[in-house]
Every structure is written in structure tokens, then in C-alpha cells.
Design a protein around this motif. Structure first.
Motif, PDB file in Angstrom:
ATOM      1  N   VAL A   1       0.845  -1.201   0.000  1.00 24.41           N
ATOM      2  CA  VAL A   1       0.000   0.000   0.000  1.00 24.41           C
ATOM      3  C   VAL A   1       0.878   1.249   0.000  1.00 24.41           C
TER       4      VAL A   1
ATOM      5  N   ALA B   1       2.036   1.601  -3.454  1.00 27.16           N
ATOM      6  CA  ALA B   1       0.906   2.036  -4.283  1.00 27.16           C
ATOM      7  C   ALA B   1       0.703   3.547  -4.155  1.00 27.16           C
ATOM      8  N   GLU B   2       0.817   4.056  -2.934  1.00 23.26           N
ATOM      9  CA  GLU B   2       0.658   5.503  -2.732  1.00 23.26           C
ATOM     10  C   GLU B   2       1.795   6.255  -3.433  1.00 23.26           C
TER      11      GLU B   2
ATOM     12  N   ALA C   1       3.453   5.183  -6.104  1.00 26.43           N
ATOM     13  CA  ALA C   1       3.224   5.070  -7.552  1.00 26.43           C
ATOM     14  C   ALA C   1       2.186   6.097  -8.016  1.00 26.43           C
ATOM     15  N   GLN C   2       1.153   6.285  -7.207  1.00 29.56           N
ATOM     16  CA  GLN C   2       0.131   7.272  -7.570  1.00 29.56           C
ATOM     17  C   GLN C   2       0.697   8.682  -7.516  1.00 29.56           C
TER      18      GLN C   2
ATOM     19  N   GLU D   1       2.743   9.482 -10.556  1.00 26.07           N
ATOM     20  CA  GLU D   1       1.867   9.878 -11.666  1.00 26.07           C
ATOM     21  C   GLU D   1       1.462  11.361 -11.521  1.00 26.07           C
TER      22      GLU D   1
ATOM     23  N   ALA E   1       4.243  13.843 -12.427  1.00 27.17           N
ATOM     24  CA  ALA E   1       4.434  14.019 -13.872  1.00 27.17           C
ATOM     25  C   ALA E   1       3.276  14.781 -14.507  1.00 27.17           C
TER      26      ALA E   1
ATOM     27  N   THR F   1       7.222   6.801 -15.112  1.00 29.66           N
ATOM     28  CA  THR F   1       6.632   5.469 -15.245  1.00 29.66           C
ATOM     29  C   THR F   1       7.219   4.514 -14.215  1.00 29.66           C
ATOM     30  N   VAL F   2       6.353   3.826 -13.473  1.00 28.34           N
ATOM     31  CA  VAL F   2       6.799   2.694 -12.661  1.00 28.34           C
ATOM     32  C   VAL F   2       6.653   1.455 -13.537  1.00 28.34           C
TER      33      VAL F   2
ATOM     34  N   ALA G   1       7.718   3.965 -22.255  1.00 23.79           N
ATOM     35  CA  ALA G   1       7.683   4.817 -21.070  1.00 23.79           C
ATOM     36  C   ALA G   1       8.093   6.256 -21.375  1.00 23.79           C
TER      37      ALA G   1
ATOM     38  N   MET H   1       1.395  11.452 -20.538  1.00 26.24           N
ATOM     39  CA  MET H   1       0.664  11.067 -19.329  1.00 26.24           C
ATOM     40  C   MET H   1      -0.854  11.051 -19.538  1.00 26.24           C
TER      41      MET H   1
ATOM     42  N   ARG I   1      -2.330   7.842 -21.222  1.00 24.02           N
ATOM     43  CA  ARG I   1      -1.989   6.512 -20.740  1.00 24.02           C
ATOM     44  C   ARG I   1      -3.197   5.742 -20.177  1.00 24.02           C
TER      45      ARG I   1
ATOM     46  N   ASP J   1      -2.416   3.131 -17.787  1.00 22.24           N
ATOM     47  CA  ASP J   1      -1.382   2.417 -17.033  1.00 22.24           C
ATOM     48  C   ASP J   1      -2.052   1.503 -16.005  1.00 22.24           C
TER      49      ASP J   1
ATOM     50  N   LEU K   1      -0.703  -0.428 -13.797  1.00 26.84           N
ATOM     51  CA  LEU K   1      -0.109  -0.390 -12.459  1.00 26.84           C
ATOM     52  C   LEU K   1      -0.676   0.757 -11.632  1.00 26.84           C
ATOM     53  N   VAL K   2      -0.750   1.952 -12.204  1.00 23.31           N
ATOM     54  CA  VAL K   2      -1.251   3.089 -11.423  1.00 23.31           C
ATOM     55  C   VAL K   2      -2.723   2.875 -11.080  1.00 23.31           C
TER      56      VAL K   2
ATOM     57  N   ALA L   1      -2.717   0.496  -8.300  1.00 21.07           N
ATOM     58  CA  ALA L   1      -2.222   1.178  -7.093  1.00 21.07           C
ATOM     59  C   ALA L   1      -3.351   1.988  -6.449  1.00 21.07           C
TER      60      ALA L   1
ATOM     61  N   GLN M   1      -4.948   1.268  -2.731  1.00 22.70           N
ATOM     62  CA  GLN M   1      -5.099   2.296  -1.699  1.00 22.70           C
ATOM     63  C   GLN M   1      -6.543   2.423  -1.241  1.00 22.70           C
TER      64      GLN M   1
END
Lengths: 413, 413
Positions: free
Chosen positions: A242, A245-246, A248-249, A252, A255, A266-267, B229, B234, B237, B239, B241-242, B245, B249
């Protein structure tokens, strides 16, 4: 000068090259120094020898294909790109610049052109970071950005260094000789698919690259506390997933909010431990790829991401480490090459669009040692690094024509 | 009745059992039907035969150890737990209820006790969901919650069904005979480490379990769009993963905001594709484990999580699927067993704490077919499913004593 591009032959060569792949078609996977990479190189070298060109390979497998000019002592004009492909990628990224470069030279020969400066086509080793985690391995070493000490610190997933891996692949020359001096080339120009949809959307065949964005790569490791998914109460958790995850957000958001459309982050990798249905993740490892055309903005993003890692991990009481793997500056393209591209395009009645390259390329590092430019061609929906990556044969033909003309112009200077 | 627990022997047996592990000590990994699991079972069965008890195994490897009572036709009183361990777990979860159950029987024999009802000790097959994704495989089938059709739909990572796996492990009886009828047992009581820190913090040796929380398990798959990537802007995308994520959360928030401390939700697995530094993740697969002592609240969480998946994936324009793997109701413990636990503890001068079990156990499924209860003992810092899981020998001894007394009381009823 009229340039007669053999579109059918070039398409067939691109298709043949795509068969050297670990993944089934249409996906292409070609990792540095694997059987498929070495077979693809052998195929390319065979084509060059058929075309009557001279070959040289350096200690990393960077391959130099020379068409000697009438004044062979002058610094040569170079073009080229790469043929390695990330897992489950497509068949045009890089390869269009390699086989297209060869076709441009063949077309110039066929047209009876005699270069003053020699023209060299370069196949760069490992533009993709798949095996050693760092992109543009070949051009990075060639340009002196990465030295033999730096090379020795890189390891693949089996713990091998590039030195060990290249020797296993049969490249045994002195690593120190890979580096080229500034001025070794008179100029470098790379033909590539756009990897964005702008040319396609605007229906313009030629992208004239003015700057190349550069990546910074971060490795983030998080360590919290595991435990039983049923028994540890929510407020007592230090759940690494978690937390990741926070982060990664937030990456985003960073950017998305720089104010520039050129900012991307980008992750790409996100591994968790222990990875069990009923176990709280105690560890996360993630990679972040951060890019911009503006170095200051790119570095501000990197700082904001690091801050987010410290803040979020501290709030959640996890341990965090951040390692900066690379943080290359962006490059500006040389005016003499954008001008030559403009003139060449006009010669064939092709419109051009000035643009920045948001993806990095070997040109980013060649710009350290000589005036550098790039020519982009459209690709379908801007898709790249995917099996459905596609450029039309006629778009490739137009790019090769412009490249040939640019090489001819520069070689007479 | 005085019960003389051989604490040293029991500690040595727990330590010996921990050596049957794929992971190096102190971690314990013991997955269903592996060499280590079968060796651990053989060690346990040897101890039972030494103690003069009768053995029976069913088609899944659930093992029944019988001390025949003076009225062998009466339904028996049962105790037991499991010996399988998730990757990198500890040495007390489950094993204390199996070897402790054996020690309780040995102590009752030593004390000259003669049971009226038979007493059975059960080693349940695969309480942990590691191999087939579903917890309490043995007791689930025993209680009829999972039938042979349901079993046939489960697969391990190699594509094997439980039926294939158990036959390879040498269990060849009829699967249909695993199911026990309601009333087969007079009562079931399970001794287990708490897996929470309440007993330790309050310095109370015996937890008297009044209810068992039950998990729902969800599988969430997300599909967006991959790509380079550097090149995909942005705002364009998708994505995965995001998106995942943000969902992870939100799952944490859902569990944190039910208003009850008993609500927990955990993302234990989070796999991404293609998993490359410079490639936008196009796919995510994640598992969610949702638990509560209250079925309505647990199911509200499940609904809120599903809503979050639909909302977040729709906003981000990704495709999403959610599969509910299991959603068992919680169980209430039988008053006759909590009362017997209270009386037994008072007999030895031990304080008790009424509590709910937030982890699930085989008792959750045994409650479907007979009056069921659980006895908890303290464990260090409430830690479980980790190599540093620990219960003091004297705490284990107290739990075994109370278990022995409870079995004795129930066997005379």
C-alpha cells in the motif's frame, strides 16, 4: 538527386529480422547477446557484406559498417540505431534506422553518388535497458558517459557483468578501445519511428527532431512488516504494497502537474514479497523512469519523487531507500542537421514537423561527441514497445529517402 | 484433575517438526503434499503410534488419531489443527494445536483419565491457501462446504487439481468419503496461537474465542494499454499499475473506515505485465483478502471494493474483471465449549479473555457440522506468518493444560 528505394526488399529484410525473436510473432523479444541477438547481427552483417561495405566490431559488439569516401582521412558522417528489443515488443523500433540506413547507402550507391567523407552505419549494442538496467549501453560507453569502472558495476539477473557477458558472446577486444573521441565523427543522424502519434495525426511524413528527452532511472526499495492478513489490525500495519501504491500514484501526479506535456514518469517494475494471498506484503522493489526535454524540470520531478518516497514511507513507518541509476541530460540537435533534413525533405516534396523526441535514443549519447540529429517517421497510433507497433512501408521509404539525402549532403561538407 | 504436561518434550517436538521445511530456519515453508509436508506428517504419525493411539487417513490426507472411549458408539470429541505453513512463515501457527493436542491426550492418559466419549485429534490438510488458492481445504471438504465438483475446479500453479496432487502424494481413497455428516462429532475445540497481541499486552494466558472472522477472497484483473515509457504522454496513458495502485489504496481506505477495528483487507499478490523498466504496465493481477467478524460488514466491504474497481477502472478507461473465489460466513463458538474453557481455566487459576478470532481456522468449517470452540494462547508481539513468530513454552503448556481439561469435560458429557 533521385534516390530509388527498394521498398519491397527493405520490408522483407525487416520481416526477416523480426524472426530472430524469443517471443512468438508478432511479438519480438531480442535481448543483448542472446542466441537471437547474435543471429540477428549475423543476418545484418551478411546484408552489409553483400552490399560491398566494410565491417568493424568493437569490444561490446557495436558494429561499424563503412562506405569509404573519396577523402577517407576526414571524419566520417554516421547513421544507425539498434536491433535489440524489450520483452514482447515490435519489429520497427531501432531496426528501421539500421536496415533503413543500409538501404539509404545502397540507394546512394545505385544513384552513382560518390561521398567525399566516408559514411558509416552503426548498429549500437543494447539501446534497451533490459539486460543490465541501463539504456544505450553501446553509445554510452562509446561517448565516454560510462567508463569501464562503471561498466564493471552493472550486473544482469544472473550476476554477470557486461564484460563477462560480451566475452561469452565472442567479443574479446579491449574494452577501453570502445570509447570514441570528440570529433571522431563529423555528424550523426538517426532514423527512427516516432513512437508518438503526432506525425500520423497531422499527416506529415517527416519529423525533424530538435531535442531529445533524457531519462533518470530510480530504484526504490521499501521495507515494512509482514504478518497474517487476518490478524494484524489495519492501524498497526506497515504494508509495503500500500505504501508503494501511494508512491506510484504520487509519481503519476508529479508528472501530470509539472505544467508541461513533455514530463513523463513510469513505474515499470513493482515486485512484492512474500507474495501470498493471506500475507501482508513486507517488501516492495520498484523502478521509476522519469523523462523530460528540459533538464531542470526533469530533475525537479526526480526530487519531488524522492521527497514523496521519504514523506510517504515516514508517515507509514516503513524503511525506504532510493538509488539513482542514471540521470542523463537531454540533448539539443545540431542546426546543420535539422537544416539538411529540411532541405532534403523539400527536395522530395515532403512536409516536415519540428518536434522533440520524448523517447531517448543512441543519438542522445552521440550528441556528446559530434553534431547530432534525428529523423522521425510516422507509426500507427504512436504505439511502440508492443507487438502491434507498425509503420507503413511507404512511410519507411520516405524516411530512408530523406536520410539518404541528408547523409549525401553532410558527406560533401 | 492434575495434568502433568511434558513441556520439554513438546518443545523438542515442535522444534523437530519445524525442520521439515523448504526455507532455512528460522523460516518455515511447508506446502501441501511436498516432500517436507509428507515427512512432517510421517513424523507426527510416528509420535501418535508411540502414544498408543489409532490412526486413520482420508482421501485428502486429513489424519484422525483416536483414543477410544468407554462408550465408543457415542460421537467423539475432537481437537486438532494444521501443520502446513505459507512461504517464510514460523513454527507455531497450527502446529501448537496438533502437537499440543497430542500432548493433552498423553497427559490425560498419564493422569489415569478414562474418557466416556472417544477423543480424536485431527491433522487437517492444507489450512493455508498456498497451493490451491483456497484456505482450509481439508475441513472445507470435510464439512461439505466444498464438494468434489468444486475441488475439481481448483488448480495449482502447474495446473494440477487437488485430486491429481493427492493421488501423487499417495492418498488413493474415495474423495466422496471425506465429507462428514452433521453430528459425526459431539464437539470440536482447536488450540491455536492468538496471532494478535491482546493476550500478551493484557498479560492473560487464555483467550476464549467467541466468534471466528471469515475471509472473502477476490481476484482482480486489470487490462489497460502498454507502450513506451518515454513516448506515451501522461494524459493518454492507460497504465494498469497506477490503476491497480489506486485500487489497492482504496481497499485500505475501505477497511479503515467501516467503523470497526475487526475489518481488515489485504492485497497479497500484485503481478504486473510486461514488467520492464521502460515499458508502461498493460496488465495487473491482484488478490484481495477481506475479513470481518460480522458477515454484513464483511460483505459491505466486498461490495465497496468491487465498486471501487469499477469506478477507478472506468475513470482510467481500463478493462477490469473481479472474481469472488470464496466468501465464507463467520462462525459463532458454542456456549458449552466457552463454558468448559472458562471452568478449565479457573481450575488451573488462569485468567481468560473472551475474544474474536480475526484469522480463520479449520474451526470455522468444523462449526458447520458440530458445536465448535477455540482456545488461544499469547504469541510475541502478535506476530504470525513470519519467521519470528514465537510463543513461550510456559504459555503453550498452559494452553495444553486447559485443552486437556476441556476435552476431558466434553468427553464425559
Amino acid at each position: 538527386m533521385n534516390l530509388d528505394i527498394n521498398q519491397a526488399r527493405l520490408s522483407a529484410e525487416l520481416a526477416k529480422l523480426a524472426t530472430f525473436s524469443e517471443a512468438p510473432a508478432p511479438a519480438v523479444t531480442r535481448i543483448l547477446y542472446t542466441k537471437q541477438d547474435l543471429e540477428a547481427r549475423a543476418y545484418f552483417k551478411g546484408l552489409c557484406l553483400e552490399a560491398g561495405l566494410e565491417l568493424r566490431e568493437d569490444a561490446l559488439g557495436n558494429t561499424f559498417v563503412r562506405w569509404t569516401g573519396s577523402d577517407p582521412d576526414l571524419p566520417a558522417v554516421a547513421t544507425g540505431s539498434h536491433i535489440d528489443a524489450i520483452p514482447h515488443a515490435g519489429m520497427y523500433d531501432g531496426t528501421v534506422g539500421v536496415l533503413g540506413g543500409l538501404e539509404a547507402i545502397r540507394a546512394l550507391k545505385l544513384a552513382g553518388f560518390k561521398p567525399k567523407r566516408s559514411i558509416e552505419l552503426i548498429l549500437f549494442t543494447a539501446e534497451e535497458p533490459t539486460r543490465f538496467g541501463v539504456g544505450c549501453l553501446g553509445s554510452r560507453v562509446m561517448s565516454g558517459v560510462l567508463d569501464t569502472n562503471g561498466l564493471a558495476k552493472l550486473k544482469d539477473s544472473e550476476g554477470k557483468t557486461p564484460d563477462e557477458a560480451r566475452q561469452e558472446a565472442g567479443f574479446s577486444d579491449n574494452l577501453a578501445d570502445v570509447r570514441l573521441t570528440e570529433g571522431f565523427y563529423y555528424a550523426f543522424v538517426e532514423l527512427h519511428i516516432e513512437q508518438m502519434p503526432q506525425l500520423e495525426q497531422k499527416n506529415i511524413p517527416i519529423g525533424m527532431v530538435t531535442a531529445i528527452a533524457a531519462p533518470a532511472t530510480l530504484h526504490i526499495a521499501l521495507e515494512g512488516a509482514g504478518g497474517h492478513a487476518g490478524a494484524v489490525l489495519m492501524p498497526e500495519r506497515k504494508d509495503a504494497l500500500v505504501c508503494g501504491a501511494e508512491i506510484a500514484q504520487t509519481i503519476e501526479s508529479v508528472a501530470l502537474t509539472t505544467g508541461s506535456i513533455d514530463s513523463v514518469a513510469t513505474v515499470g517494475i513493482f515486485d512484492i514479497h512474500p507474495r501470498a494471498v493471506n500475507s501482508i506484503p513486507s517488501k516492495v522493489f520498484m523502478t521509476v523512469d522519469v523523462r523530460d526535454t528540459d533538464l531542470g524540470r526533469r530533475d525537479s520531478m526526480v526530487e519531488a519523487i524522492k521527497d514523496a518516497v521519504w514523506t510517504i514511507s515516514a508517515e507509514r513507518k516503513l524503511k525506504a531507500t532510493v538509488e539513482t541509476l542514471n540521470a542523463d541530460p537531454p540533448a539539443s540537435c545540431a542546426r546543420e542537421i535539422t537544416e539538411a533534413t529540411e532541405l532534403a525533405s523539400r527536395e522530395f516534396g515532403l512536409r516536415t514537423l519540428p518536434m522533440v523526441s520524448r523517447a531517448y535514443h543512441d543519438a542522445l549519447f552521440m550528441a556528446r561527441i559530434c553534431p547530432t540529429g534525428m529523423i522521425f517517421i510516422p507509426c500507427k497510433d504512436g504505439v511502440s514497445h508492443r507487438p502491434d507497433e507498425y509503420s507503413k512501408p511507404e512511410d519507411i521509404e520516405r524516411g530512408v529517402k530523406v536520410l539518404g539525402s541528408v547523409l549525401a549532403r553532410l558527406s560533401q561538407a
